[in-house]
Design a protein around this motif. Structure first.
Motif, mmCIF file in Angstrom:
data_model
loop_
_atom_site.group_PDB
_atom_site.id
_atom_site.type_symbol
_atom_site.label_atom_id
_atom_site.label_comp_id
_atom_site.label_asym_id
_atom_site.label_seq_id
_atom_site.Cartn_x
_atom_site.Cartn_y
_atom_site.Cartn_z
ATOM 1 N N GLN A 1 0.945 -1.125 -0.135
ATOM 2 C CA GLN A 1 -0.144 0.087 -0.074
ATOM 3 C C GLN A 1 0.912 1.233 0.172
ATOM 4 O O GLN A 1 1.666 1.355 0.723
ATOM 5 C CB GLN A 1 -0.797 -0.061 1.346
ATOM 6 N N PRO A 2 0.656 2.117 -0.903
ATOM 7 C CA PRO A 2 1.511 3.225 -1.117
ATOM 8 C C PRO A 2 1.705 4.172 0.259
ATOM 9 O O PRO A 2 2.950 4.741 0.417
ATOM 10 C CB PRO A 2 0.764 4.260 -2.014
ATOM 11 N N LYS A 3 0.739 4.374 1.104
ATOM 12 C CA LYS A 3 1.004 5.199 2.223
ATOM 13 C C LYS A 3 1.941 4.427 3.392
ATOM 14 O O LYS A 3 2.845 5.012 3.802
ATOM 15 C CB LYS A 3 -0.504 5.439 3.009
ATOM 16 N N ARG A 4 1.906 3.138 3.380
ATOM 17 C CA ARG A 4 2.648 2.211 4.415
ATOM 18 C C ARG A 4 3.997 2.316 3.694
ATOM 19 O O ARG A 4 5.103 2.267 4.461
ATOM 20 C CB ARG A 4 2.118 0.838 4.293
ATOM 21 N N LEU A 5 4.130 1.934 2.398
ATOM 22 C CA LEU A 5 5.411 2.111 1.623
ATOM 23 C C LEU A 5 6.029 3.528 1.911
ATOM 24 O O LEU A 5 7.372 3.444 2.326
ATOM 25 C CB LEU A 5 5.226 2.028 0.157
ATOM 26 N N ALA A 6 5.512 4.767 1.650
ATOM 27 C CA ALA A 6 6.217 5.800 2.042
ATOM 28 C C ALA A 6 6.830 6.041 3.456
ATOM 29 O O ALA A 6 7.651 6.522 3.740
ATOM 30 C CB ALA A 6 5.209 7.157 1.747
ATOM 31 N N LYS A 7 5.987 5.558 4.410
ATOM 32 C CA LYS A 7 6.259 5.610 5.883
ATOM 33 C C LYS A 7 7.511 4.695 6.108
ATOM 34 O O LYS A 7 8.180 5.090 6.835
ATOM 35 C CB LYS A 7 5.308 5.160 6.931
ATOM 36 N N ALA A 8 7.384 3.539 5.302
ATOM 37 C CA ALA A 8 8.412 2.490 5.371
ATOM 38 C C ALA A 8 9.653 3.027 4.875
ATOM 39 O O ALA A 8 10.908 2.920 5.578
ATOM 40 C CB ALA A 8 8.172 1.160 5.107
ATOM 41 N N LEU A 9 9.690 3.400 3.713
ATOM 42 C CA LEU A 9 11.070 4.305 3.115
ATOM 43 C C LEU A 9 11.616 5.409 4.029
ATOM 44 O O LEU A 9 12.775 5.426 4.237
ATOM 45 C CB LEU A 9 10.572 4.922 1.750
ATOM 46 N N LYS A 10 10.826 6.139 4.523
ATOM 47 C CA LYS A 10 11.233 7.341 5.560
ATOM 48 C C LYS A 10 11.939 6.476 6.844
ATOM 49 O O LYS A 10 12.961 7.161 7.093
ATOM 50 C CB LYS A 10 10.195 8.070 5.858
ATOM 51 N N THR A 11 11.314 5.479 7.301
ATOM 52 C CA THR A 11 12.071 4.821 8.159
ATOM 53 C C THR A 11 13.382 4.300 7.886
ATOM 54 O O THR A 11 14.292 4.247 8.795
ATOM 55 C CB THR A 11 10.953 3.526 8.851
ATOM 56 N N PHE A 12 13.504 3.555 6.834
ATOM 57 C CA PHE A 12 14.463 2.951 6.337
ATOM 58 C C PHE A 12 15.810 3.668 6.078
ATOM 59 O O PHE A 12 16.814 3.680 6.697
ATOM 60 C CB PHE A 12 14.209 1.905 5.080
ATOM 61 N N ARG A 13 15.384 4.948 5.636
ATOM 62 C CA ARG A 13 16.103 5.918 5.173
ATOM 63 C C ARG A 13 16.899 6.840 6.553
ATOM 64 O O ARG A 13 18.190 7.201 6.557
ATOM 65 C CB ARG A 13 15.731 7.116 4.592
ATOM 66 N N LYS A 14 16.102 6.496 7.799
ATOM 67 C CA LYS A 14 17.060 6.921 9.036
ATOM 68 C C LYS A 14 18.046 6.140 9.521
ATOM 69 O O LYS A 14 18.918 6.547 10.355
ATOM 70 C CB LYS A 14 16.130 6.920 10.073
ATOM 71 N N TYR A 15 17.979 4.767 8.998
ATOM 72 C CA TYR A 15 18.863 3.858 9.609
ATOM 73 C C TYR A 15 19.959 3.334 8.602
ATOM 74 O O TYR A 15 20.798 2.942 8.917
ATOM 75 C CB TYR A 15 18.130 2.746 10.206
ATOM 76 N N MET A 16 19.628 3.266 7.227
ATOM 77 C CA MET A 16 20.368 2.493 6.152
ATOM 78 C C MET A 16 20.409 3.352 5.207
ATOM 79 O O MET A 16 19.675 4.374 4.880
ATOM 80 C CB MET A 16 19.499 1.027 5.883
ATOM 81 N N ASN A 17 21.144 2.825 4.267
ATOM 82 C CA ASN A 17 21.544 3.609 2.680
ATOM 83 C C ASN A 17 20.549 2.876 1.774
ATOM 84 O O ASN A 17 20.665 1.687 1.429
ATOM 85 C CB ASN A 17 23.107 3.402 2.603
ATOM 86 N N TRP A 18 19.801 3.529 1.096
ATOM 87 C CA TRP A 18 19.090 3.264 -0.388
ATOM 88 C C TRP A 18 20.118 2.566 -1.218
ATOM 89 O O TRP A 18 21.006 3.310 -1.541
ATOM 90 C CB TRP A 18 18.230 4.306 -0.482
ATOM 91 N N VAL A 19 19.851 1.535 -1.682
ATOM 92 C CA VAL A 19 20.692 0.916 -2.809
ATOM 93 C C VAL A 19 19.864 0.844 -4.199
ATOM 94 O O VAL A 19 20.420 0.954 -5.219
ATOM 95 C CB VAL A 19 21.349 -0.251 -2.567
ATOM 96 N N GLN A 20 18.406 0.429 -4.104
ATOM 97 C CA GLN A 20 17.672 0.414 -5.439
ATOM 98 C C GLN A 20 16.397 0.364 -5.017
ATOM 99 O O GLN A 20 16.039 0.133 -3.643
ATOM 100 C CB GLN A 20 18.227 -0.438 -6.410
ATOM 101 N N ASN A 21 15.443 0.185 -5.699
ATOM 102 C CA ASN A 21 14.035 -0.123 -5.506
ATOM 103 C C ASN A 21 14.041 -1.329 -4.531
ATOM 104 O O ASN A 21 14.499 -2.433 -5.024
ATOM 105 C CB ASN A 21 13.027 -0.192 -6.578
#
Length: 97
Positions: A20-40
């Protein structure tokens, strides 16, 4: 003398499928606090045990465990993981040894 133990970190690769897009956006924001984005749908980074627990706790408040999936792969040291890329590298922040 006060000797403090060095904080040990573990290298994690996280992959996820959030439906679900809203949950995805929240999860992405959370991941970015802790880890480095490498790809989709993929992040990587070194975390302490406390950071990893905090990340999991935050994600559990966001995801729907009936519909979404988050998988963590881990290694004690990043240098023990090889990385081969076919095509473009989407993010060059993290360097592998």
């Amino acid at each position: 003398m006060n000797h403090t133990e060095p904080v040990s970190k573990v290298f994690y690769i996280a992959v996820y499928d959030i439906t679900q897009p809203k949950r995805l956006a929240k999860a992405l924001k959370t991941f970015r606090k802790y880890m480095n984005w490498v790809q989709n749908s993929a992040f990587e980074g070194e975390l302490t045990a406390r950071q990893f627990q905090d990340l999991k706790d935050e994600l559990l408040k966001i995801i729907n465990k009936e519909k979404d999936s988050v998988i963590f792969y881990h290694a004690e040291e990043q240098k023990h993981i090889g990385k081969k890329i076919i095509g473009i590298e989407k993010n060059e922040i993290t360097q592998f040894y």
